[in-house]
Design a protein around this motif. Sequence first.
Motif, short mmCIF file in Angstrom:
data_model
loop_
_atom_site.label_atom_id
_atom_site.label_comp_id
_atom_site.label_asym_id
_atom_site.label_seq_id
_atom_site.Cartn_x
_atom_site.Cartn_y
_atom_site.Cartn_z
N THR A 245 -4.01 9.42 -43.20
CA THR A 245 -4.79 8.24 -43.50
C THR A 245 -3.96 6.99 -43.22
OG1 THR A 245 -6.22 7.21 -45.17
CG2 THR A 245 -4.10 8.08 -45.93
N THR A 246 -4.64 5.94 -42.81
CA THR A 246 -4.00 4.66 -42.52
C THR A 246 -4.37 3.66 -43.61
OG1 THR A 246 -4.11 5.09 -40.15
CG2 THR A 246 -3.75 2.82 -40.84
N PHE A 247 -3.38 3.00 -44.18
CA PHE A 247 -3.63 2.02 -45.23
C PHE A 247 -4.11 0.70 -44.63
CE2 PHE A 247 -0.20 4.74 -46.96
CZ PHE A 247 -0.87 5.24 -48.07
N ASN A 248 -4.94 0.00 -45.38
CA ASN A 248 -5.40 -1.31 -44.94
C ASN A 248 -4.25 -2.31 -44.86
OD1 ASN A 248 -8.04 -0.45 -44.76
ND2 ASN A 248 -8.56 -1.07 -46.83
N GLU A 249 -3.29 -2.15 -45.76
CA GLU A 249 -2.10 -2.99 -45.77
C GLU A 249 -0.88 -2.08 -45.92
OE1 GLU A 249 -2.51 -5.73 -48.95
OE2 GLU A 249 -4.22 -6.79 -48.07
N ASP A 250 0.26 -2.53 -45.42
CA ASP A 250 1.48 -1.74 -45.54
C ASP A 250 1.81 -1.48 -47.02
OD1 ASP A 250 1.64 -1.76 -42.86
OD2 ASP A 250 3.20 -3.27 -42.71
N ILE A 251 2.22 -0.25 -47.30
CA ILE A 251 2.53 0.18 -48.66
C ILE A 251 4.03 0.30 -48.83
CG2 ILE A 251 2.27 2.05 -50.34
CD1 ILE A 251 -0.28 0.48 -49.80
N THR A 252 4.57 -0.35 -49.84
CA THR A 252 6.01 -0.25 -50.12
C THR A 252 6.30 0.55 -51.39
OG1 THR A 252 5.92 -2.38 -51.30
CG2 THR A 252 6.55 -2.42 -48.96
N ARG A 287 4.20 6.56 -40.53
CA ARG A 287 4.20 5.49 -39.53
C ARG A 287 4.54 4.18 -40.22
NH1 ARG A 287 -0.79 5.74 -36.04
NH2 ARG A 287 0.51 7.36 -35.09
N PHE A 288 5.49 3.44 -39.62
CA PHE A 288 5.91 2.15 -40.14
C PHE A 288 5.36 1.02 -39.25
CE2 PHE A 288 9.38 5.16 -41.30
CZ PHE A 288 9.20 5.12 -42.67
N GLN A 289 5.87 -0.16 -39.43
CA GLN A 289 5.45 -1.30 -38.64
C GLN A 289 5.78 -1.07 -37.16
OE1 GLN A 289 7.54 -4.56 -40.45
NE2 GLN A 289 6.01 -4.87 -42.04
N GLY A 290 4.99 -1.73 -36.30
CA GLY A 290 5.27 -1.65 -34.87
C GLY A 290 5.04 -0.28 -34.27
N GLY A 325 10.98 2.69 -49.74
CA GLY A 325 11.07 1.24 -49.78
C GLY A 325 10.64 0.56 -48.49
N ARG A 326 10.58 1.31 -47.39
CA ARG A 326 10.12 0.73 -46.13
C ARG A 326 8.59 0.62 -46.14
NH1 ARG A 326 12.41 3.14 -40.71
NH2 ARG A 326 11.26 1.28 -40.04
N PRO A 327 8.03 -0.43 -45.56
CA PRO A 327 6.57 -0.58 -45.53
C PRO A 327 5.91 0.52 -44.69
CG PRO A 327 7.66 -2.67 -45.04
CD PRO A 327 8.71 -1.61 -44.99
N VAL A 328 5.02 1.28 -45.33
CA VAL A 328 4.37 2.42 -44.68
C VAL A 328 2.95 2.05 -44.29
CG1 VAL A 328 3.56 4.79 -45.01
CG2 VAL A 328 5.78 4.07 -45.95
N ARG A 329 2.60 2.36 -43.05
CA ARG A 329 1.25 2.09 -42.56
C ARG A 329 0.37 3.33 -42.59
NH1 ARG A 329 -2.29 -1.92 -42.41
NH2 ARG A 329 -3.86 -1.59 -40.81
N LEU A 330 0.94 4.50 -42.29
CA LEU A 330 0.18 5.75 -42.22
C LEU A 330 0.96 6.87 -42.86
CD1 LEU A 330 -1.77 7.24 -39.22
CD2 LEU A 330 0.14 8.54 -40.19
#
Length: 391
Positions: A245-252, A287-290, A325-330
């Motif tokens: 699943t992909t989050f609407n916003e990055d999850i930390t 999956r992280f940013q970029g 702690g890294r922003p997670v997208r998926l």
Amino acid sequence: MHIDLDAFFASIEQRDHPEYQGRPLVVGAKPGKRGVVATCSYEARRYGVRSAMPISEAVRRLPPETVYLRPSMTRYGEVSRQIMQALEGISPAVEKVSVDEAFLDISGMQRLIGPPEVIGRRAKSVILEGVGLTASVGIGPNRLIAKLASDFRKPDGLTIVLADQVQAFLDPQPLTILRGLGAKSAPVLQRIGLRTVADVRRLSLLELRRHLGDLAGTKIHEQAHGIASDRVHLDSERKSISKETTFNEDITDPEIVRDTLHWAAQEVGYIARQEGRRGSIVTVKIRFQGFETHTRSRTLTTPTSTDKEIFQQAWELYQSEQWVGRPVRLVGLGVSGWASDAAKAAEQADLFDEITADHAPKQERLYQTMDAVSDKFGRKSVRFGVRRRKE
């Protein structure tokens, strides 16, 4: 042909409880608890609520009359089995992708049933008459186009894209419909003035690879030109069971990642048990940013299909990396490496022996008992939870 049930879990609840119809409804974690939205009704989606959204965010958006329910996977699984059996009356080649999605190979069915529109309406009709639910149907020359077509007119839609209509169908659509081009990687192309699939198609393969990397660039180039597999894999050919699943916003917050892995383990474990499968490989995808994506796998000594074991292995994989702690997208979780039937038959264990990671067959028998209790007294009557770490 791709079949996608409309808001499957929520629609079953509204079907079985007329008092919930017309009201926003969320299936997943309860308000005040940690966890995510498993799915929600279309009434809730009007408020911007989506699957995998943290329940705290969903509660902030939704009105007081919203209904919140815990999932009843045994009941949902039974409805799914009824649907898949009904679809086998249309085509012998049915690939169950998840509890609420399937691909069908309908080549050659025109002589038996009729043109694509008639086949699509037949599929929608057997589902509505059989279980009282609506589905969106897409028909196309390959898996990608069929899937995008089923998304095109949700809910209760039917979209047919013939081979000579593929580019006309794809070109006007936003580039974000392309699989793998998410909210973090799409801006890379938007910054150079690309907005639609037609814009993406005008870039060469070399240019796309330069902007997105070799793997992602090649994948997006193929999709923009409507290139994809047209093979339907029968259940016996299934190589893995996965949920992402992909989050609407990055999850930390790592606890939200943990809750999401727990939810995904329940989904994957349930499907594996229903299909009589046990896997020896657990894979986590982050999956992280970029568009930075990582996968990590672990091979188990004893194959399993239990939610608890799958979750524990996935969570340990996540913790073992420098990801916290890294922003997670998926977030994704999968199981593969199926045990052979002979191996299954050779393993026996007592139900009430100590449950450990080294006794997966015992856990599976315990899950069978728990499922039986749930069938009789309801899904909420007994289930495993996640032990919270003390602050």
